[in-house]
Design a protein around this motif. Structure first.
Motif, mmCIF file in Angstrom:
data_model
loop_
_atom_site.group_PDB
_atom_site.id
_atom_site.type_symbol
_atom_site.label_atom_id
_atom_site.label_comp_id
_atom_site.label_asym_id
_atom_site.label_seq_id
_atom_site.Cartn_x
_atom_site.Cartn_y
_atom_site.Cartn_z
ATOM 1 N N ASN A 27 -4.353 -2.879 -11.337
ATOM 2 C CA ASN A 27 -5.740 -2.816 -10.876
ATOM 3 C C ASN A 27 -5.925 -3.296 -9.445
ATOM 4 O O ASN A 27 -7.047 -3.375 -8.955
ATOM 5 N N LYS A 77 -7.058 6.377 1.169
ATOM 6 C CA LYS A 77 -6.580 5.409 0.171
ATOM 7 C C LYS A 77 -7.057 5.775 -1.235
ATOM 8 O O LYS A 77 -6.339 5.589 -2.206
ATOM 9 N N PRO A 80 0.822 -1.222 0.000
ATOM 10 C CA PRO A 80 0.000 0.000 0.000
ATOM 11 C C PRO A 80 0.857 1.274 0.000
ATOM 12 O O PRO A 80 0.490 2.271 -0.611
ATOM 13 N N GLU A 104 -6.078 -3.532 -5.448
ATOM 14 C CA GLU A 104 -6.383 -2.610 -4.354
ATOM 15 C C GLU A 104 -5.776 -3.164 -3.078
ATOM 16 O O GLU A 104 -5.707 -4.372 -2.870
ATOM 17 N N PHE A 105 -5.315 -2.248 -2.217
ATOM 18 C CA PHE A 105 -4.677 -2.709 -0.981
ATOM 19 C C PHE A 105 -5.420 -2.191 0.243
ATOM 20 O O PHE A 105 -5.907 -1.104 0.230
ATOM 21 N N LEU A 148 0.957 5.946 6.401
ATOM 22 C CA LEU A 148 -0.275 5.152 6.465
ATOM 23 C C LEU A 148 -0.504 4.644 7.887
ATOM 24 O O LEU A 148 0.393 4.721 8.730
ATOM 25 N N ILE A 163 -4.483 3.990 -3.754
ATOM 26 C CA ILE A 163 -4.197 2.670 -3.181
ATOM 27 C C ILE A 163 -5.406 1.777 -3.475
ATOM 28 O O ILE A 163 -5.293 0.590 -3.693
ATOM 29 N N ILE A 164 -6.590 2.420 -3.487
ATOM 30 C CA ILE A 164 -7.787 1.741 -3.977
ATOM 31 C C ILE A 164 -8.349 2.572 -5.123
ATOM 32 O O ILE A 164 -8.061 3.759 -5.231
ATOM 33 N N LYS A 165 -9.120 1.924 -5.990
ATOM 34 C CA LYS A 165 -9.647 2.595 -7.181
ATOM 35 C C LYS A 165 -11.023 3.180 -6.882
ATOM 36 O O LYS A 165 -11.893 2.452 -6.375
#
Lengths: 210, 288
Positions: free
Chosen positions: A207, B48, A63, A209-210, B83, B53-55
């Motif tokens: 693509n 995030k 992350p 996600e963490f 983080l 870190i996330i879409k």
């Protein structure tokens, strides 16, 4: 990206004590003739590669890594490049040891035989990396290893089953044929395999996600 | 004033259980913004999302006036990140971190990094795994500021730290924004930290943004009106944001304490802390 490559090598360096112990055990086995030096290359290499993935997972590195400039692209690139660098370094070490061991044991060196055996082990390293990395990027280091074992043993089982009904001679001949032109064929096959594997890993990681 | 972060209608859905939605945030230059909300409210999801870190499912994120989708690399060169979980490989030491980071950030300043290590009493050759949690957190913060970023995005940077280390960390943040060119967005559930340093507060609950207000506006205007059980029926419903019934009295959250004190002059109005505000809004009863 250089920073990420350095990070992996620094982890390997910090872990080197354990690795030296393992290497010492292998050396004894090599001198006893139980194990071939060229076989040790993929073994140690893969252990080192996997340890960096395991530490990444264990320390929540991913992350953070994706928050770095071009992090998502560079993490994947760095893993493949550091693996290639490590394989090359270990191959040189293995070659030197191979020559040394052969000389100590029989006072004669068959460079061609050592090289050919080394090429074979480099190819097996590349095959394992190419198979393992996309799986590890997708499922993480712990699950990835389990899945790889299932895939490899599953494939071997299916292969054995298929071989009962179909004549495998042409395939075996093709693999044996590789041996004669290994110095040219193996680097080319390695580059193709690593290239395809990299593209898949990259797609997965972009693509993720963490 | 120039905006450092602009988020419009950000949405992110996690299966059917959680959805972060309708997030609109504008953060100007030179401020510390505190992101508050209970655990699971969406603070980490928001952070995030901002860091890719996330879409995100939809919405627009601009940082330093640049579109995130097109200029991600450029933007990230100027952001420092911490983080919530420890994230550096524990086998490495502070020197190793410098070795690696100097080839990651264009503006990495090794001299500055080592001077911070000295300032905060951090050893440079001790593996992280043998450092205390406070030391590791300080090292993460020092790393986040050593490439001279314009913006710090920090997720729970003070959680789990003892009061002395927390005070040190807050001091680092205050120094960081001194020149009014830098900004900080930090999430925390230790709201007392924000009362000391935050200029603005963003309050998130159950994935929705409740408000973004200046700290002074909250502390100066909001209050807790205390009245006995009989008097409660005299309170105009429009004045009640949320309330809590105790054994002998009602505690009512009001958004204009001066007006409330004139209107209900028999009642006591207490000053509010961010913690009171959070607890009353999340756990208090609503009139309508």
């Amino acid at each position: 990206m250089l920073g990420l490559i350095k990070k992996d090598f620094l982890i390997i360096k910090a872990n080197s004590k354990q690795m030296l112990i393992i290497f010492a055990i292998y050396l004894i086995l090599i001198f006893q003739g139980t194990m071939d030096i060229t076989f040790v290359v993929p073994l140690i290499g893969i252990m080192l590669f996997i340890s960096t993935f395991s530490y990444d997972d264990f320390n929540n590195w991913n992350p953070y890594a994706v928050t770095l400039p071009d992090g998502r692209k560079n993490v994947v690139k760095a893993k493949y490049i550091s693996s290639v660098i490590l394989t090359v370094i270990l191959s040189i070490v293995a070659l030197a040891f191979g020559v040394g061991v052969a000389y100590i044991k029989s006072n004669s060196i068959n460079i061609e035989e050592i090289l050919s055996s080394l090429m074979g082990t480099v190819l097996s390293s590349v095959i394992i990396i190419s198979l393992l990395y996309p799986i590890v990027f997708k499922f993480g280091a712990t699950n990835g290893r389990i899945i790889l074992f299932v895939v490899v043993f599953g494939a071997a089982g299916i292969g054995a089953l298929v071989a009962q009904f179909i004549d495998m001679t042409p395939i075996i001949n093709m693999i044996n044929g590789l041996d004669s032109c290994s110095l040219i064929a193996i680097p080319i096959i390695s580059i193709i395999l690593l290239g395809i594997s990299y593209l898949i890993s990259n797609k997965i990681y972009q693509n993720k996600e963490f | 004033m120039e905006n450092i972060i602009e988020i419009k209608n950000l949405k992110k859905k996690y299966d059917d259980k959680f959805e972060l939605g309708e997030i609109d945030i504008t953060i100007p230059k030179g401020v510390i913004v505190g992101l508050i909300g209970e655990n699971g409210a969406g603070k980490t999801t928001l952070i995030k999302s901002m860091l890719n870190i996330i879409k995100i499912d939809s919405g627009e994120i601009k940082i330093f006036g640049k579109d995130y989708k097109r200029k991600e690399k450029e933007i990230k060169e100027d952001i420092g990140v911490v983080l919530d979980n420890m994230f550096f490989p524990e086998l490495l030491n502070a020197k190793d971190i410098n070795n690696s980071m100097k080839d990651i950030y264009k503006n990495w300043d090794s001299e500055l990094y080592f001077s911070y290590l000295k300032e905060f009493d951090l050893p440079d050759n001790k593996p992280l795994k043998s450092m205390s949690k406070g030391m590791r957190k300080k090292l993460e913060i020092v790393t986040a500021i050593s490439h001279k970023p314009k913006l710090l995005i920090l997720d729970e940077p003070t959680s789990g730290l003892d009061p002395v280390v927390r005070a040190e960390v807050l001091e680092i943040f205050q120094k960081f924004i001194e020149d009014e060119e830098h900004s900080i967005l930090l999430s925390t559930h230790i709201t007392s930290d924000l009362e000391h340093i935050a200029d603005e507060i963003i309050f998130i609950d159950k994935g929705k943004m409740l408000f973004q207000k200046s700290r002074d506006e909250i502390i100066d205007n909001y209050g807790i009106l205390k009245c006995n059980i009989d008097y409660f029926s005299n309170i105009d419903k429009k004045d009640i944001i949320a309330y809590k019934k105790t054994k002998y009295a009602y505690e009512i959250l009001v958004s204009n304490k001066e007006q409330a004190s004139r209107k209900y002059n028999g009642c006591v109005i207490d000053k509010i802390t961010l913690e009171d505000l959070m607890v009353l809004v999340i756990k208090g009863e609503k009139v309508c």
